[in-house]
Design an enzyme around this catalytic site. Sequence first.
Site, PDB file in Angstrom:
ATOM      1  N   ARG A 234      -7.507   4.845   5.768  1.00  0.00           N
ATOM      2  CA  ARG A 234      -7.584   3.405   5.538  1.00  0.00           C
ATOM      3  C   ARG A 234      -9.040   3.066   5.250  1.00  0.00           C
ATOM      4  NH1 ARG A 234      -3.066   3.583   4.634  1.00  0.00           N
ATOM      5  NH2 ARG A 234      -1.289   2.501   5.592  1.00  0.00           N
ATOM      6  N   ASP A 258      -9.282   7.164  -1.685  1.00  0.00           N
ATOM      7  CA  ASP A 258      -7.995   6.644  -2.167  1.00  0.00           C
ATOM      8  C   ASP A 258      -7.751   5.262  -1.581  1.00  0.00           C
ATOM      9  OD1 ASP A 258      -5.484   6.973  -3.621  1.00  0.00           O
ATOM     10  OD2 ASP A 258      -4.530   7.016  -1.644  1.00  0.00           O
ATOM     11  N   GLU A 263      -9.414  -3.433  -0.424  1.00  0.00           N
ATOM     12  CA  GLU A 263      -8.557  -3.053  -1.539  1.00  0.00           C
ATOM     13  C   GLU A 263      -7.466  -4.065  -1.865  1.00  0.00           C
ATOM     14  OE1 GLU A 263      -6.957   0.713   0.016  1.00  0.00           O
ATOM     15  OE2 GLU A 263      -4.995  -0.243   0.094  1.00  0.00           O
ATOM     16  N   HIS A 295      -5.107   3.939  -4.037  1.00  0.00           N
ATOM     17  CA  HIS A 295      -4.081   4.085  -2.998  1.00  0.00           C
ATOM     18  C   HIS A 295      -2.803   4.708  -3.576  1.00  0.00           C
ATOM     19  CE1 HIS A 295      -3.096   2.419   1.222  1.00  0.00           C
ATOM     20  NE2 HIS A 295      -2.336   3.466   0.967  1.00  0.00           N
TER      21      HIS A 295
END
Length: 329
Positions: A234, A258, A263, A295
């Site tokens: 995260r 990622d 985000e 993500h």
Amino acid sequence: MRVAVFSTKPYDRRFLSAANRDEGHELIFLEARLSPETARLAAGAEVVCAFVNDDLGRPVIEALGQHGIRLVALRSAGFNHVDLAAAAGHGIRVGRVPAYSPHAVAEHTVALILTLNRKTHRAYNRVREGNFTLDGLMGFDLVGKTVGIVGSGKIGVALARIMAGFGCTILAHDPYPSAECEALGVRFVGTEELLGSSDIISLHCPLTPQTHHLIDARAIAAMKPGVMLINTSRGAVIDTRAVIQGLKSGAIGSLGLDVYEEEEQLFFEDRSDRIIPDDQFARLLTFPNVLITGHQAFFTEEALSAIAETTIGNITAFETTGAPLHEVP
Ligand code: NAI
């Protein structure tokens, strides 16, 4: 049950509809992200189905409670974005998908490691432009290197198994060391040793108050100079500002992400014709040794199918027993 499904893309509709074929829930697919402004779209439903960047803070939970929502069915493993106390206060149960494909995330982590190391993203562009020079593309052998895994849960174990195959030495840090990892030859150590001894550090712990900004300026100072840092857990597990400083000074040799702290303002949408308003994110994009994906680590056929099956299973279990199969916490 009548289910308001937020943040849906065509692929979500395909997999959820297939999983629901014999269950007969009424799925109302909404493109909107769940937020205080869109919570009213859940009116008339009994269940809200939400994804990682949906807002499930107190104001939204209160609105959902007023609309009569009794279950939040998360299409994710992580539940850091849900105000669980608010949900309990409104009698809303929360279900999640504890494991769908740890391999999907572990394999994506390896994709980031290999790309950053061997610079295949740069080589791809060079060769297409007829530039066959090798300057700047040099990597290192993975065999014999030390990989530090923070969080040896399902994904951490899957990554340890793959990296053991590369001939790496593997260190891990976890308050609950896994026997499966130990059987693979992984050595459990404290954070200081992991940070100071690893050539590659990969984060696989959940986002909790204890792991928020776990990778800060102090942690970066304790790392091997030139370390490769990978985060597929995260965003807020790392302090982006400190990591940018680490990249500028060379303390961090390469960074694969990622996930990103902010985000929810960026990911899962096509913003290619707009200006990125987030200066930190824009700065990250300027480094040649930073690789960011939006993500997508979970995004495999197998994982999406498992997410849909478990989500529908949670809803059916709630309908028949009053509790989802995989309840949070
Ligand atoms: P898991 O629950 O199986 O493992 C998490 C591990 O982290 C546990 O062993 C736990 O003891 C450990 N942990 C907790 N606090 C820690 C700390 N302070 N330091 C070190 N370890 C700590 O979870 P799983 O399935 O392996 O997933 C890990 C995380 O990956 C999830 O919480 C989620 O945030 C993220 N994730 C990201 C995806 C993506 O698409 N990028 C997809 C799925 C999960």
